[in-house]
Design a protein around this motif. Structure first.
Motif, PDB file in Angstrom:
ATOM      1  N   THR A  29       0.845  -1.187   0.000  1.00 26.95           N
ATOM      2  CA  THR A  29       0.000   0.000   0.000  1.00 26.95           C
ATOM      3  C   THR A  29       0.881   1.238   0.000  1.00 26.95           C
ATOM      4  OG1 THR A  29      -1.656  -1.192   1.278  1.00 26.95           O
ATOM      5  CG2 THR A  29      -1.828   1.198   1.244  1.00 26.95           C
ATOM      6  N   GLY A  30       0.426   2.260  -0.711  1.00 22.37           N
ATOM      7  CA  GLY A  30       1.196   3.495  -0.767  1.00 22.37           C
ATOM      8  C   GLY A  30       0.301   4.695  -1.000  1.00 22.37           C
ATOM      9  N   ARG A  31       0.938   5.863  -1.022  1.00 19.86           N
ATOM     10  CA  ARG A  31       0.238   7.126  -1.211  1.00 19.86           C
ATOM     11  C   ARG A  31       0.819   7.805  -2.442  1.00 19.86           C
ATOM     12  NH1 ARG A  31       1.312  12.443   0.404  1.00 19.86           N
ATOM     13  NH2 ARG A  31       3.260  11.761   1.309  1.00 19.86           N
ATOM     14  N   VAL A  32      -0.050   8.254  -3.348  1.00 20.98           N
ATOM     15  CA  VAL A  32       0.384   8.942  -4.562  1.00 20.98           C
ATOM     16  C   VAL A  32       0.970  10.297  -4.165  1.00 20.98           C
ATOM     17  CG1 VAL A  32      -0.359   9.941  -6.756  1.00 20.98           C
ATOM     18  CG2 VAL A  32      -1.379   7.798  -5.955  1.00 20.98           C
ATOM     19  N   ILE A  33       2.187  10.567  -4.660  1.00 17.24           N
ATOM     20  CA  ILE A  33       2.787  11.870  -4.369  1.00 17.24           C
ATOM     21  C   ILE A  33       2.945  12.726  -5.623  1.00 17.24           C
ATOM     22  CG2 ILE A  33       3.937  11.198  -2.251  1.00 17.24           C
ATOM     23  CD1 ILE A  33       6.518  10.837  -3.815  1.00 17.24           C
ATOM     24  N   GLU A  76       4.621   6.907  -2.616  1.00 17.38           N
ATOM     25  CA  GLU A  76       5.381   6.817  -1.378  1.00 17.38           C
ATOM     26  C   GLU A  76       4.852   5.609  -0.627  1.00 17.38           C
ATOM     27  OE1 GLU A  76       6.637  10.450   1.172  1.00 17.38           O
ATOM     28  OE2 GLU A  76       4.698   9.748   1.905  1.00 17.38           O
ATOM     29  N   THR A  77       5.708   4.625  -0.442  1.00 15.45           N
ATOM     30  CA  THR A  77       5.256   3.411   0.228  1.00 15.45           C
ATOM     31  C   THR A  77       5.196   3.624   1.724  1.00 15.45           C
ATOM     32  OG1 THR A  77       7.496   2.528   0.322  1.00 15.45           O
ATOM     33  CG2 THR A  77       6.127   1.868  -1.546  1.00 15.45           C
ATOM     34  N   ILE A  78       4.291   2.926   2.336  1.00 12.26           N
ATOM     35  CA  ILE A  78       4.132   2.977   3.779  1.00 12.26           C
ATOM     36  C   ILE A  78       4.918   1.802   4.324  1.00 12.26           C
ATOM     37  CG2 ILE A  78       2.481   2.883   5.662  1.00 12.26           C
ATOM     38  CD1 ILE A  78       0.393   3.872   3.522  1.00 12.26           C
ATOM     39  N   GLN A  79       6.127   2.083   4.795  1.00 10.27           N
ATOM     40  CA  GLN A  79       7.008   1.019   5.238  1.00 10.27           C
ATOM     41  C   GLN A  79       6.559   0.483   6.585  1.00 10.27           C
ATOM     42  OE1 GLN A  79      10.882   2.795   5.124  1.00 10.27           O
ATOM     43  NE2 GLN A  79      11.078   2.452   2.943  1.00 10.27           N
ATOM     44  N   ARG A  80       6.318  -0.815   6.590  1.00 10.56           N
ATOM     45  CA  ARG A  80       5.944  -1.472   7.836  1.00 10.56           C
ATOM     46  C   ARG A  80       7.124  -2.286   8.320  1.00 10.56           C
ATOM     47  NH1 ARG A  80       0.631  -2.645   4.925  1.00 10.56           N
ATOM     48  NH2 ARG A  80       2.055  -3.872   3.694  1.00 10.56           N
ATOM     49  N   SER A  81       7.371  -2.236   9.567  1.00 13.40           N
ATOM     50  CA  SER A  81       8.479  -2.980  10.143  1.00 13.40           C
ATOM     51  C   SER A  81       7.933  -4.179  10.910  1.00 13.40           C
ATOM     52  CB  SER A  81       9.267  -2.080  11.092  1.00 13.40           C
ATOM     53  OG  SER A  81      10.276  -2.821  11.712  1.00 13.40           O
ATOM     54  N   ALA A  82       8.664  -5.269  10.835  1.00 14.26           N
ATOM     55  CA  ALA A  82       8.281  -6.472  11.570  1.00 14.26           C
ATOM     56  C   ALA A  82       8.829  -6.450  12.993  1.00 14.26           C
ATOM     57  CB  ALA A  82       8.789  -7.708  10.831  1.00 14.26           C
ATOM     58  N   CYS A  83       9.415  -5.333  13.379  1.00 17.52           N
ATOM     59  CA  CYS A  83      10.089  -5.248  14.681  1.00 17.52           C
ATOM     60  C   CYS A  83       9.146  -5.478  15.868  1.00 17.52           C
ATOM     61  CB  CYS A  83      10.772  -3.903  14.830  1.00 17.52           C
ATOM     62  SG  CYS A  83      12.123  -3.682  13.646  1.00 17.52           S
ATOM     63  N   HIS A  84       7.873  -5.129  15.727  1.00 18.23           N
ATOM     64  CA  HIS A  84       6.958  -5.290  16.848  1.00 18.23           C
ATOM     65  C   HIS A  84       6.636  -6.753  17.123  1.00 18.23           C
ATOM     66  CE1 HIS A  84       6.738  -1.051  16.861  1.00 18.23           C
ATOM     67  NE2 HIS A  84       6.010  -0.946  15.781  1.00 18.23           N
ATOM     68  N   ARG A  99      -6.059   8.542 -14.695  1.00 15.27           N
ATOM     69  CA  ARG A  99      -6.631   9.887 -14.839  1.00 15.27           C
ATOM     70  C   ARG A  99      -7.487  10.281 -13.640  1.00 15.27           C
ATOM     71  NH1 ARG A  99      -9.118   9.130 -20.682  1.00 15.27           N
ATOM     72  NH2 ARG A  99      -9.588   7.180 -19.652  1.00 15.27           N
ATOM     73  N   ASN A 100      -8.001   9.317 -12.892  1.00 19.14           N
ATOM     74  CA  ASN A 100      -8.843   9.610 -11.733  1.00 19.14           C
ATOM     75  C   ASN A 100      -8.037   9.756 -10.441  1.00 19.14           C
ATOM     76  OD1 ASN A 100     -11.115   9.434 -13.358  1.00 19.14           O
ATOM     77  ND2 ASN A 100     -11.296   7.229 -13.004  1.00 19.14           N
ATOM     78  N   LEU A 101      -6.732   9.585 -10.530  1.00 18.54           N
ATOM     79  CA  LEU A 101      -5.896   9.672  -9.334  1.00 18.54           C
ATOM     80  C   LEU A 101      -5.458  11.099  -9.062  1.00 18.54           C
ATOM     81  CD1 LEU A 101      -3.598   6.560  -9.758  1.00 18.54           C
ATOM     82  CD2 LEU A 101      -5.410   6.875  -8.086  1.00 18.54           C
ATOM     83  N   HIS A 102      -5.262  11.387  -7.795  1.00 17.69           N
ATOM     84  CA  HIS A 102      -4.801  12.694  -7.344  1.00 17.69           C
ATOM     85  C   HIS A 102      -3.741  12.477  -6.271  1.00 17.69           C
ATOM     86  CE1 HIS A 102      -8.229  14.363  -9.444  1.00 17.69           C
ATOM     87  NE2 HIS A 102      -9.016  13.539  -8.772  1.00 17.69           N
ATOM     88  N   PRO A 103      -2.888  13.462  -6.037  1.00 14.07           N
ATOM     89  CA  PRO A 103      -1.928  13.329  -4.932  1.00 14.07           C
ATOM     90  C   PRO A 103      -2.643  13.045  -3.604  1.00 14.07           C
ATOM     91  CG  PRO A 103      -1.311  15.162  -6.329  1.00 14.07           C
ATOM     92  CD  PRO A 103      -2.652  14.675  -6.817  1.00 14.07           C
ATOM     93  N   HIS A 110      -9.878   8.184  -2.338  1.00 14.70           N
ATOM     94  CA  HIS A 110      -9.595   9.523  -2.854  1.00 14.70           C
ATOM     95  C   HIS A 110      -9.153  10.410  -1.717  1.00 14.70           C
ATOM     96  CE1 HIS A 110     -10.822   9.415  -7.002  1.00 14.70           C
ATOM     97  NE2 HIS A 110     -11.928   8.778  -6.685  1.00 14.70           N
ATOM     98  N   SER A 111      -8.367  11.438  -2.061  1.00  9.97           N
ATOM     99  CA  SER A 111      -7.943  12.392  -1.031  1.00  9.97           C
ATOM    100  C   SER A 111      -9.059  13.353  -0.714  1.00  9.97           C
ATOM    101  CB  SER A 111      -6.719  13.156  -1.499  1.00  9.97           C
ATOM    102  OG  SER A 111      -6.978  13.794  -2.733  1.00  9.97           O
TER     103      SER A 111
END
Length: 148
Positions: free
Chosen positions: A5-9, A19-27, A60-64, A147-148
């Motif tokens: 999963t990520g966020r369009v920048i 921009e990827t949402i980095q998840r850590s396995a540390c927990h 075309r339907n994507l936005h930041p 959508h944002s």
């Protein structure tokens, strides 16, 4: 397909930056704070931006700030990992062995190992540059979540 999963920048005509949402396995790991992975993740402190191809999706339907799911084939990830990590290590050992067969000097063996490591890194970098625009090895957009 490995999904993230990520966020369009940013948007381009032929792709987008996510921009990827980095998840850590540390927990969930038993080592918790005794591992270098968690320390490196906290030290870097910023998410990674990745250029993503549209795939079969209409961008075309994507936005930041829109949330999206991107994916990359498993075999691409495995081959890339082997190229980045295993090839330099194998060439390091081969360089050291070759230098040891030519000379018994520890300095020469260390230089042979360093040259092998450098050569492996150089081959990996050249492979990356050659495949920069290869759609087979690029992440693709799989779906839009919100959508944002």
């Amino acid at each position: 397909m490995i999904k993230e999963t990520g966020r369009v920048i940013a948007l381009e005509t032929d792709g987008l930056w996510v921009e990827t949402i980095q998840r850590s396995a540390c927990h969930s790991c038993a080592l918790q704070k005794g591992c270098g992975q968690g320390v490196l993740a906290r030290f870097a402190g910023k998410p990674a931006a990745i250029r993503v191809l549209p795939g079969d999706c209409d961008i075309r339907n994507l936005h930041p700030d829109d949330q999206v799911v991107i994916g990359i084939p498993e075999d691409v990830l495995v081959r890339g990992t082997l190229l980045i990590y295993l090839l330099p290590l194998v060439l390091l050992v081969a360089g050291a062995a070759l230098a040891a067969s030519v000379s018994s000097s520890d300095i020469m063996v260390a230089c042979g190992a360093a040259l092998g490591l450098f050569g492996g890194g150089l081959i990996a970098r050249l492979h990356s540059m050659v495949n920069k625009n290869n759609s087979r090895v690029q992440p693709i957009l799989l779906e839009q979540l919100s959508h944002s």
